[in-house]
Design a protein around this motif. Structure first.
Motif, mmCIF file in Angstrom:
data_model
loop_
_atom_site.group_PDB
_atom_site.id
_atom_site.type_symbol
_atom_site.label_atom_id
_atom_site.label_comp_id
_atom_site.label_asym_id
_atom_site.label_seq_id
_atom_site.Cartn_x
_atom_site.Cartn_y
_atom_site.Cartn_z
ATOM 1 N N LEU A 52 0.821 -1.201 0.000
ATOM 2 C CA LEU A 52 0.000 0.000 0.000
ATOM 3 C C LEU A 52 0.862 1.260 0.000
ATOM 4 O O LEU A 52 0.500 2.269 -0.607
ATOM 5 C CB LEU A 52 -0.923 0.004 1.215
ATOM 6 C CG LEU A 52 -2.008 -1.080 1.231
ATOM 7 C CD1 LEU A 52 -2.747 -1.072 2.554
ATOM 8 C CD2 LEU A 52 -2.965 -0.905 0.066
ATOM 9 N N GLY A 53 2.013 1.198 0.668
ATOM 10 C CA GLY A 53 2.925 2.338 0.661
ATOM 11 C C GLY A 53 3.425 2.661 -0.738
ATOM 12 O O GLY A 53 3.560 3.838 -1.106
ATOM 13 N N GLY B 148 2.020 7.294 -5.574
ATOM 14 C CA GLY B 148 1.510 7.912 -6.789
ATOM 15 C C GLY B 148 2.156 7.361 -8.038
ATOM 16 O O GLY B 148 2.697 6.253 -8.053
ATOM 17 N N ALA B 149 2.130 8.160 -9.085
ATOM 18 C CA ALA B 149 2.620 7.708 -10.391
ATOM 19 C C ALA B 149 4.128 7.552 -10.378
ATOM 20 O O ALA B 149 4.864 8.435 -9.944
ATOM 21 C CB ALA B 149 2.205 8.698 -11.478
ATOM 22 N N ARG C 230 -2.172 -0.566 -10.782
ATOM 23 C CA ARG C 230 -1.576 -0.461 -9.449
ATOM 24 C C ARG C 230 -0.414 -1.426 -9.282
ATOM 25 O O ARG C 230 0.650 -1.066 -8.757
ATOM 26 C CB ARG C 230 -2.639 -0.735 -8.377
ATOM 27 C CG ARG C 230 -3.593 0.404 -8.134
ATOM 28 C CD ARG C 230 -4.337 0.210 -6.827
ATOM 29 N NE ARG C 230 -5.133 -1.017 -6.834
ATOM 30 C CZ ARG C 230 -6.380 -1.094 -7.244
ATOM 31 N NH1 ARG C 230 -6.988 -0.010 -7.714
ATOM 32 N NH2 ARG C 230 -7.043 -2.240 -7.202
ATOM 33 N N LEU C 231 -0.599 -2.664 -9.728
ATOM 34 C CA LEU C 231 0.456 -3.666 -9.580
ATOM 35 C C LEU C 231 1.712 -3.272 -10.347
ATOM 36 O O LEU C 231 2.826 -3.283 -9.808
ATOM 37 C CB LEU C 231 -0.057 -5.018 -10.064
ATOM 38 C CG LEU C 231 0.978 -6.146 -10.097
ATOM 39 C CD1 LEU C 231 1.442 -6.494 -8.688
ATOM 40 C CD2 LEU C 231 0.416 -7.383 -10.781
ATOM 41 N N LEU C 232 1.551 -2.913 -11.622
ATOM 42 C CA LEU C 232 2.715 -2.558 -12.435
ATOM 43 C C LEU C 232 3.385 -1.294 -11.932
ATOM 44 O O LEU C 232 4.624 -1.180 -11.958
ATOM 45 C CB LEU C 232 2.285 -2.395 -13.891
ATOM 46 C CG LEU C 232 1.822 -3.671 -14.605
ATOM 47 C CD1 LEU C 232 1.239 -3.334 -15.967
ATOM 48 C CD2 LEU C 232 2.970 -4.654 -14.745
ATOM 49 N N ASN C 233 2.597 -0.329 -11.468
ATOM 50 C CA ASN C 233 3.165 0.909 -10.959
ATOM 51 C C ASN C 233 3.949 0.656 -9.671
ATOM 52 O O ASN C 233 5.019 1.239 -9.457
ATOM 53 C CB ASN C 233 2.061 1.934 -10.707
ATOM 54 C CG ASN C 233 2.593 3.329 -10.472
ATOM 55 O OD1 ASN C 233 3.154 3.948 -11.364
ATOM 56 N ND2 ASN C 233 2.431 3.830 -9.248
ATOM 57 N N ALA C 234 3.448 -0.231 -8.811
ATOM 58 C CA ALA C 234 4.158 -0.575 -7.581
ATOM 59 C C ALA C 234 5.462 -1.292 -7.898
ATOM 60 O O ALA C 234 6.508 -1.029 -7.275
ATOM 61 C CB ALA C 234 3.270 -1.437 -6.684
#
Length: 496
Positions: free
Chosen positions: A197-198, A203-204, A236-240
């Protein structure tokens, strides 16, 4: 002696998961507001400290060359024997003591027991199983842990059960057990959900725009995936993951900076002493006419399967060629099965990140050299096991670079249907994702008659036929016994 097939070597005992597990059906990723409540079942021990000891798969690969230097064609000796020697695994003291005690998860899943070993690094028999594990189901083994703490034997039994019995699923290819088996076989670390979650709350990432350009076209023709996994979840997954890889790259640059500064100071001192005013050449002054590892060649135009085969940065700067990337177009397809199979985004994240950083870091590094090496190995293996088919394709100008690039990069996830991809991944994660190279050759052999009888085989290779995991696995076992050990050793390490 011909290599035994999967069916011929399967134990005669029947197994069922119905009485051994009470895992609830995975929740839909659409319920994003409940994300904080979906504490990953892999987060057992919550804030458990990460071990500084090398991972089990790393320990195995350190012993790989020694193992591969000796003959080990013992697959035929295990024909039909349920009590044969189990798959070769690392039995070093370091591996035998690398055990994580897993407490009750924060999710509604039962405890998984002790953490098992990782994938084998050699070509030994995949057929053996210790007799005392024949009546223990895979679900029971994962949930309760290995009997008497015998991790190497339990891991061998788990692999054998995946190979001979498979993981029980519903008609959509869903299984409450699958993601836990993947996490164990990948030797994935424990990750608190708050850490994931962090990363989301940052953000992007620098690769966000590239991610958004790809996610909307991920497995667009697969209704099962589109119904279960939302684009927002994939973003969300790929950005994380991009943030995680970005942090690792920045940390590496900080570690390398002192040596770079020392070299610059030494060069400046040398120039001052000699009185030279000539500026040292830099990589930026080199011409950019060389293609490097660019994949904007015809290889990317012959496979229209939701992939654009370009890297995050098309720079020809040699200094960037060895750096880990943060996003490569095609990672969206590779991430899709994780989100489909996982019970939460956190589980999908830790499994996907572990695969990228431990199993195939060269696939996303620089000019994707690992993928290009894998493509070359497809040609090499095909020429070894079927020289006639290989020669015919090459006579038509069809090297693997023109048709196998997407399959190498995505571990065959670009070939539908998705339930068959998941079944194939069960096998790949149990015995090593490097076997994907052989799985691609196995698919070509399944198309052999059509290819040999076609005056234009390129049309057939633009989109592989629907994946049939069991047949591909069976042919892969056949191929393993027919390639030299030296080629297999290169396959094992090609993505590292």
């Amino acid at each position: 002696m011909p290599s035994p097939t999967k069916e011929a070597t399967a134990p005669t005992h029947g197994y069922t998961f119905a009485h051994t597990t009470d895992l609830l059906p995975p929740p839909s990723p659409r319920t994003h507001r409940a994300l904080r409540k979906l504490q990953s079942a892999h987060n057992l021990g919550s804030r458990a400290s990460a071990s500084s000891q090398p991972s089990l798969i790393t320990q195995q690969r350190l012993q790989q060359q020694q193992v591969l230097s000796t003959p080990h064609r013992d697959l035929s000796h295990t024909h039909g024997s349920a009590a044969a020697t189990p798959p070769s695994i690392n039995t070093s003291p370091a591996a035998s003591h690398h055990v994580r005690q897993r407490a009750r998860a924060n999710s509604d899943a039962p405890p998984m027991g002790q953490h098992l070993n990782s994938t084998p690094a050699n070509k030994r028999s995949m057929m053996g199983i210790n007799p005392r594990y024949t009546h223990i189901s895979l679900a029971q083994l994962i949930r309760e842990g290995p009997p008497e703490g015998d991790i190497p034997e339990a891991l061998g039994a788990a692999r054998r059960k995946v190979l001979s019995e498979g993981i029980k699923t519903d008609t959509d290819g869903m299984s409450p057990l699958r993601i836990y088996a993947w996490l164990i076989f990948l030797d994935a670390p424990i990750l608190p959900t708050d850490d994931y979650l962090g990363l989301i709350h940052r953000g992007a990432s620098p690769a966000y725009s590239k991610i958004r350009n790809d996610t909307f076209r991920t497995l667009t023709t697969d209704p099962l995936f589109r119904r279960r996994v939302s684009e927002a979840s994939l973003i969300r997954l790929l950005n994380a993951v991009a943030w995680k890889l970005h942090d690792a790259r920045e940390a590496q640059r900080l570690r390398d900076r002192p040596s770079i500064q020392e070299s610059a100071v030494a060069a400046s001192s040398s120039a001052s002493a000699s009185g030279s005013t000539t500026r040292p050449s830099t990589s930026h002054s080199r011409p950019s006419s060389q293609g490097g590892g660019s994949t904007s060649s015809p290889a990317a135009k012959h496979r229209a399967r939701a992939l654009t085969l370009t890297t995050e940065a098309s720079s020809n700067d040699p200094a960037l060629a060895s750096e880990p990337g943060t996003y490569v177009q095609g990672m969206n397809v590779l991430a899709a099965p994780f989100l489909y199979a996982a019970r939460s985004e956190t589980e999908a994240f830790v499994a996907f990140h572990t695969l990228l950083t431990r199993e195939c870091p060269a696939y996303i590094r620089g000019a994707m050299d690992g993928v290009h090496r894998g493509v070359a190995l497809v040609d090499r293996v095909l020429a070894t096991v079927d020289s006639r088919l290989s020669g015919y394709l090459l006579s038509k100008g069809l090297s693997a670079e023109l048709y196998a690039f997407p399959s190498v990069l995505t571990l065959c996830a670009c070939t539908p249907p998705l339930p068959e991809v998941l079944r194939l991944w069960d096998f790949l994660f149990a015995y090593g994702p490097h076997l994907n190279i052989l799985c691609i050759v196995a698919q070509l052999m399944g198309m052999r008659d059509q290819l040999m009888n076609s005056p234009n085989p390129n049309r057939l290779l633009r989109a592989f036929p629907s994946l049939q995991a069991d047949k591909v696995i069976e042919r892969t076992l056949w191929i393993i016994e027919r390639i030299p050990d030296v080629i297999y050793a290169v396959i094992v390490t090609h993505a590292l």
